[in-house]
Design an enzyme around this catalytic site. Structure first.
Site, PDB file in Angstrom:
ATOM      1  N   SER A   1     -33.430 -11.624  33.690  1.00 44.20           N
ATOM      2  CA  SER A   1     -34.396 -12.478  32.984  1.00 44.20           C
ATOM      3  C   SER A   1     -34.568 -13.876  33.540  1.00 44.20           C
ATOM      4  CB  SER A   1     -34.011 -12.579  31.508  1.00 44.20           C
ATOM      5  OG  SER A   1     -34.405 -11.417  30.833  1.00 44.20           O
TER       6      SER A   1
ATOM      7  N   LYS B   1     -34.379 -22.822  27.493  1.00 44.41           N
ATOM      8  CA  LYS B   1     -34.921 -21.596  26.887  1.00 44.41           C
ATOM      9  C   LYS B   1     -34.611 -21.563  25.389  1.00 44.41           C
ATOM     10  CE  LYS B   1     -34.796 -16.555  27.735  1.00 44.41           C
ATOM     11  NZ  LYS B   1     -34.195 -15.494  28.557  1.00 44.41           N
TER      12      LYS B   1
ATOM     13  N   SER C   1     -37.254 -12.344  30.989  1.00 41.99           N
ATOM     14  CA  SER C   1     -37.735 -12.917  29.762  1.00 41.99           C
ATOM     15  C   SER C   1     -37.874 -14.444  29.790  1.00 41.99           C
ATOM     16  CB  SER C   1     -36.797 -12.547  28.609  1.00 41.99           C
ATOM     17  OG  SER C   1     -35.517 -13.112  28.805  1.00 41.99           O
TER      18      SER C   1
END
Lengths: 484, 102
Positions: free
Chosen positions: A180, A81, A156
């Protein structure tokens, strides 16, 4: 080697260890998958960047294997990420304010994995600064759900879930502050794991809500998660909230005997407010638990009704402080068109942050301000204390807490983007684990009538990563291998 | 619920600006969220401890020792502007009006 790109990290490790495939072949296969998707009319947009030198690193990994100097993850790919730092790579947190930033160091989790030979293959898309539940608040545009590209991935860590679910990576790192990792895992039909707060170091994870932030793992196979955690966990002197835990024996996961295990299903997360089709999947999962001899029971935990409010006070409060560092002076965007230093701060931040980040910084500063502090921040922290007590009381009697990962199945892109409160309520099933620091895993448990993935979540006691991952493995063996 | 004075003051603290046409929508969204927070008032917290202050105890903090920082050569690579070993910034003193907010 057929279909390398559909294989899990552990399957690829087995093939590499046996010499049946090379690291170069593996990296090429995933890169090809990524490149062919980019040519489609609506690419998934899971990766922000697929590293150009990934193949070079694979060649080195193959050489290390030949020389007998390889680590246990030598040559295996992982997607990372965009808020988890890798030395000499860009990191932007999906934000305009960090455009051009190259990290001078690696996060501890990435470093530990790389020390064992793993190859980070690319940076994945995310809601800006991990603030969002759909991966639509990214400066790079939204990621799309591999099950149906008109739908959101969840957020997210939506890019991480999308690349895993579409075979562009076998496994990915995400991050959690309020769900997330689990939410996109649920929406994209993968496993998503949030460790106990402290199991993994936060060093090099760009800070959002420091009392809850934690790196997590997304994969199609619980054993991949166990493998990553077994290598990456443990105390780190650069993060004093990390704990001296030893999960080195976590991998490989054993099947769990669920007979006699008491499992609490919160009344507040299983009835009213839960989508009908999600409820059907919950019932199916509970039936499976019963068939394994476990005892799922509905239990009332009234404070779960207040977690969204609690979280959206505490997380923005912490974020408003953490994001004060983006000022246009030392790194990232810098707007010097104003007259003085104050203008530099304001213009840089106003231009660099997106709407959701601005809302949260504002909310954070509001709830921490004199006159509002007691009514909001102090109150939320008191209720958080009560929530921890309530959950720990339940987890004394019950082994796990079972709930849907999301109250609703994946929804269409654009549905909630202009309604922040409605977006926040998507997190109602996940954030209690973050507030109470507990480990939790989202398990792909079914689909809706439209074929959209639905995840179920098991939450465990502090540091019982082994328990919930073994339970997930038991489900995996039944669902993927037909083992009962 | 959020009057102009409060809105401007929190924006000032946040070092953010919301332009005229966006302001009303921003205010409306924030008010809606703050209103939702009232769900917490249903919880009795009299004499309840706060989770604030939990965390690392002072005894567990690492030794306060000087370590090497990043060398200037690396800092230069990520600094937006870096001259003679410093981060240059515009002049600090304004015209006394308080900047762009007022």
């Amino acid at each position: 080697m057929d279909q390398i790109a559909g294989k899990s990290l552990t399957e690829l490790k087995r093939l590499l260890d046996r010499g049946e495939v090379s690291a170069l072949e593996i990296i090429k296969a995933f890169k090809e998958q990524y490149e062919s998707d980019r040519k489609k009319p609506a690419p998934l947009n899971g990766y922000i960047e697929f590293f150009n030198d990934a193949e070079e690193l694979a060649v080195k990994a193959d050489e290390a294997r030949k020389a007998g100097t390889s680590g246990i993850l030598e040559g295996l790919p992982i997607a990372v990420k965009d808020n988890i730092l890798i030395s000499s790579r860009k990191a932007t947190c999906g934000s305009a304010i960090l455009q051009g930033f190259t990290s001078p160091y690696s996060s501890t989790v990435v470093e530990r994995l790389m020390n064992e030979g793993i190859i980070p293959v690319g940076r994945t898309n995310m809601d800006e600064f991990a603030m969002g539940s759909t991966c639509e608040y990214s400066v790079y545009g939204p990621s799309k759900n591999p099950a149906n590209r008109e739908y959101v991935t969840g957020g997210s860590s939506g890019g991480s879930a999308a690349v895993v679910a579409s075979g562009q990576a076998p496994c990915a790192l995400g991050s959690e502050t309020g769900g997330s990792v689990r939410l996109p895992a649920s929406f994209c039909g993968t496993y998503g794991f949030k460790p106990t707060y402290g199991s993994l170091s936060r060093y090099g994870l760009v800070a959002f809500g420091s009392s809850m932030d934690q790196i997590g793992v997304i994969s199609g196979d619980p054993d991949d998660i166990a493998l990553v955690i077994s290598v990456a966990s443990g105390f780190d002197s650069n993060d004093l909230t990390s704990e001296d835990v030893d999960f080195s024996a976590l991998f490989p996961l054993k099947r769990m005997r669920l007979k006699g295990k008491k499992i609490a299903i919160p009344e507040e997360l299983s009835g009213e407010g839960i989508d009908k089709e999600v409820g059907i999947v919950l019932e199916r999962f509970a039936s499976w638990l019963r068939s394994e001899g476990a005892c799922p029971e509905t239990v009332s935990m009234p404070l779960l009704k207040t977690t969204v409010a609690m979280y959206y006070i505490i997380a923005p409060a912490e974020a408003s402080s953490n994001l004060a560092r983006y000022d246009g002076v030392r790194y990232g965007l810098r707007d010097i068109t104003g007259n003085n230093l104050e203008d530099l701060y304001v213009r840089t931040r106003t231009e660099g942050f997106g709407d959701e980040v601005k809302r949260r910084i504002f909310l954070g500063n509001y709830v921490l301000s004199a006159g509002y502090y007691d009514a909001y921040y102090k109150k939320a922290m008191q209720v958080r204390y009560l929530l921890k007590k309530e959950l720990n009381r339940v987890l004394k009697e019950y082994e796990y807490i079972l709930s849907p990962t999301s109250p609703v199945p994946p929804f269409k892109l654009g549905t909630k983007i202009d309604n922040p409160l409605s977006m926040y309520l998507t997190d109602i099933c996940t954030i209690f684990a973050n507030l109470a620091l507990l480990p939790a895993v989202s398990i792909p448990a079914g689909t809706t009538s439209k074929g959209l993935p639905v995840g179920m979540q098991l939450t465990g006691r502090m540091f019982d990563e082994k328990g919930i991952l073994r339970a997930a493995k038991t489900w995996f063996l039944k669902e993927s291998r037909g083992e009962v | 619920m959020i009057d102009d004075k409060v809105l401007n003051s929190i924006l000032y603290m946040s070092k953010l600006k919301v332009s005229g046409e966006e302001k009303e929508n921003f205010r409306k969204q924030i008010e809606e969220i703050l209103s939702y927070f009232k769900v917490l008032t249903s919880v009795d917290t009299e004499n309840v401890e706060s989770a604030a202050g939990e965390g690392v105890s002072i005894e567990d903090l690492r030794v306060d020792e000087i370590k090497d920082s990043f060398p200037l050569a690396i800092i230069k690579t990520f600094a937006a502007d870096f001259q003679d070993g410093y981060f240059p910034v515009p002049r600090i003193l304004g015209d006394g009006s308080g900047g762009e907010y007022k």
